[in-house]
Design a protein around this motif. Structure first.
Motif, short mmCIF file in Angstrom:
data_model
loop_
_atom_site.label_atom_id
_atom_site.label_comp_id
_atom_site.label_asym_id
_atom_site.label_seq_id
_atom_site.Cartn_x
_atom_site.Cartn_y
_atom_site.Cartn_z
N TYR A 1 0.87 -1.33 0.23
CA TYR A 1 -0.13 -0.09 -0.08
C TYR A 1 0.78 1.20 0.00
O TYR A 1 0.30 2.24 -0.31
CB TYR A 1 -0.92 0.10 1.38
CG TYR A 1 -1.91 -0.91 0.97
CD1 TYR A 1 -3.14 -0.97 0.50
CD2 TYR A 1 -1.63 -2.25 1.74
CE1 TYR A 1 -4.26 -2.02 0.62
CE2 TYR A 1 -2.69 -3.42 1.85
CZ TYR A 1 -3.84 -3.04 1.08
OH TYR A 1 -4.67 -4.05 0.91
N ASP A 2 2.17 1.01 0.23
CA ASP A 2 3.02 2.38 0.54
C ASP A 2 4.30 2.19 -0.38
O ASP A 2 4.95 0.77 -0.52
CB ASP A 2 3.11 2.65 2.00
CG ASP A 2 3.37 4.08 1.92
OD1 ASP A 2 3.79 5.02 1.16
OD2 ASP A 2 3.55 4.61 3.37
N MET A 3 4.93 3.11 -0.63
CA MET A 3 6.35 2.91 -1.29
C MET A 3 7.00 4.52 -1.07
O MET A 3 6.26 5.44 -0.85
CB MET A 3 6.16 2.72 -2.52
CG MET A 3 5.49 3.71 -3.48
SD MET A 3 5.39 3.22 -5.23
CE MET A 3 3.96 4.30 -5.55
N ALA A 4 8.28 4.41 -1.32
CA ALA A 4 8.96 5.65 -1.25
C ALA A 4 10.39 5.32 -1.97
O ALA A 4 10.83 4.20 -2.13
CB ALA A 4 9.49 5.94 0.33
N VAL A 5 10.90 6.56 -2.79
CA VAL A 5 12.36 6.22 -3.30
C VAL A 5 13.24 7.19 -2.88
O VAL A 5 13.05 8.08 -2.49
CB VAL A 5 12.10 6.62 -4.84
CG1 VAL A 5 13.45 6.60 -5.56
CG2 VAL A 5 11.10 5.42 -5.38
N LYS A 6 14.39 6.65 -2.79
CA LYS A 6 15.62 7.51 -2.08
C LYS A 6 16.86 7.02 -3.05
O LYS A 6 17.29 5.72 -2.85
CB LYS A 6 16.12 7.42 -0.73
CG LYS A 6 17.02 8.40 -0.17
CD LYS A 6 16.88 8.63 1.10
CE LYS A 6 18.25 9.67 1.26
NZ LYS A 6 18.10 10.33 2.36
N GLY A 7 17.46 7.72 -3.71
CA GLY A 7 18.52 7.65 -4.52
C GLY A 7 17.85 6.38 -5.50
O GLY A 7 17.27 6.57 -6.17
N ASN A 8 18.81 5.44 -5.60
CA ASN A 8 18.55 4.29 -6.49
C ASN A 8 17.78 3.02 -5.72
O ASN A 8 17.92 1.98 -6.21
CB ASN A 8 19.75 3.31 -7.15
CG ASN A 8 20.39 4.73 -8.39
OD1 ASN A 8 19.49 5.22 -8.74
ND2 ASN A 8 21.55 4.85 -8.61
N TRP A 9 17.08 3.40 -4.78
CA TRP A 9 16.36 2.40 -3.91
C TRP A 9 14.85 2.77 -3.66
O TRP A 9 14.44 3.82 -3.41
CB TRP A 9 17.12 2.31 -2.43
CG TRP A 9 18.51 2.18 -2.48
CD1 TRP A 9 19.46 3.06 -2.38
CD2 TRP A 9 19.17 0.75 -2.92
NE1 TRP A 9 20.75 2.36 -2.59
CE2 TRP A 9 20.42 0.94 -2.96
CE3 TRP A 9 18.72 -0.47 -3.11
CZ2 TRP A 9 21.50 0.12 -2.89
CZ3 TRP A 9 19.59 -1.41 -3.26
CH2 TRP A 9 21.09 -1.14 -3.36
N LEU A 10 14.08 1.75 -4.06
CA LEU A 10 12.60 1.92 -3.95
C LEU A 10 12.34 0.91 -2.63
O LEU A 10 12.71 -0.20 -2.69
CB LEU A 10 11.94 1.31 -5.15
CG LEU A 10 10.46 0.98 -4.99
CD1 LEU A 10 9.62 2.29 -4.93
CD2 LEU A 10 9.86 0.14 -6.33
N TYR A 11 11.69 1.51 -1.79
CA TYR A 11 11.06 0.82 -0.54
C TYR A 11 9.54 0.81 -0.66
O TYR A 11 8.98 1.64 -1.05
CB TYR A 11 11.48 1.82 0.88
CG TYR A 11 12.79 2.06 0.86
CD1 TYR A 11 13.76 1.35 1.67
CD2 TYR A 11 13.45 3.20 0.28
CE1 TYR A 11 15.12 1.39 1.74
CE2 TYR A 11 14.79 3.50 0.35
CZ TYR A 11 15.59 2.71 0.94
OH TYR A 11 17.07 2.96 1.05
#
Length: 178
Positions: free
Chosen positions: A101-111
């Motif tokens: 249901y949730d996600m975030a991106v920082k640099g080259n990483w998808l959480y």
């Protein structure tokens, strides 16, 4: 003349105070519908796959990682779209993630969440994301629907892991309310 009118008024007041046979919560009466848990197994929950593009059915959060767009499909996974040409976006692929249901991106990483697990994907090439790490039980999970003032079927752990909720007709008032 006044006594029969007073007697009728007392009967009316006493009848209007009779409570219903089914209890209600917060003054909300059961309307014949409620939420039913959708169960999955631990094995199915662990299946994370990058597949061909899927149509958007129930989109959730959107994250821009120029020129790519990541769109959450509520409870199902993440769409990856190439937006290099905004007039003609290309749906590249879909990461199937049960309970996402949730996600975030920082640099080259998808959480991304996978119910209670936190998944970390290497998206240095967003066309081919790779699962880099799974952090088990990083996110607290509640066994009730994400809505308030609703009736729902109580979750039973012996049936599996609750991955979602669906509103369905119910013949009896469920025991659980939130």
């Amino acid at each position: 003349m006044k006594k029969p009118l007073l007697f009728a008024l007392l009967i009316f007041i006493s009848l209007s105070c009779i409570t219903e046979s089914e209890p209600n919560f917060n003054g909300i009466k059961f309307d014949g519908t409620g939420y039913k848990p959708i169960y999955s197994t631990v094995e199915d929950l662990a299946k994370i796959q990058v597949s061909a593009p899927q149509p958007l059915v129930q989109p959730g959060k959107i994250y821009v990682f120029d020129p790519y767009i990541f769109i959450n499909e509520s409870g199902k996974g993440i769409h990856i779209i190439d937006n290099s040409d905004p007039k003609n976006p290309q749906n590249l692929s879909f990461i199937a993630i049960t309970g996402n249901y949730d996600m975030a991106v920082k640099g080259n990483w998808l959480y991304a969440d996978n119910l209670s697990n936190l998944l970390v994907f290497d998206i240095s090439d967003p066309k081919t994301p790779k699962l880099a790490k799974t952090i088990a039980d990083a996110i607290p999970v509640n066994n009730y629907p994400p809505f308030n003032n609703i009736y729902f079927e109580c979750a039973e752990s012996k049936k599996g892991i609750v991955v979602g909720w669906e509103k369905v007709p119910m013949s009896e008032q469920p025991k659980c309310f939130r």
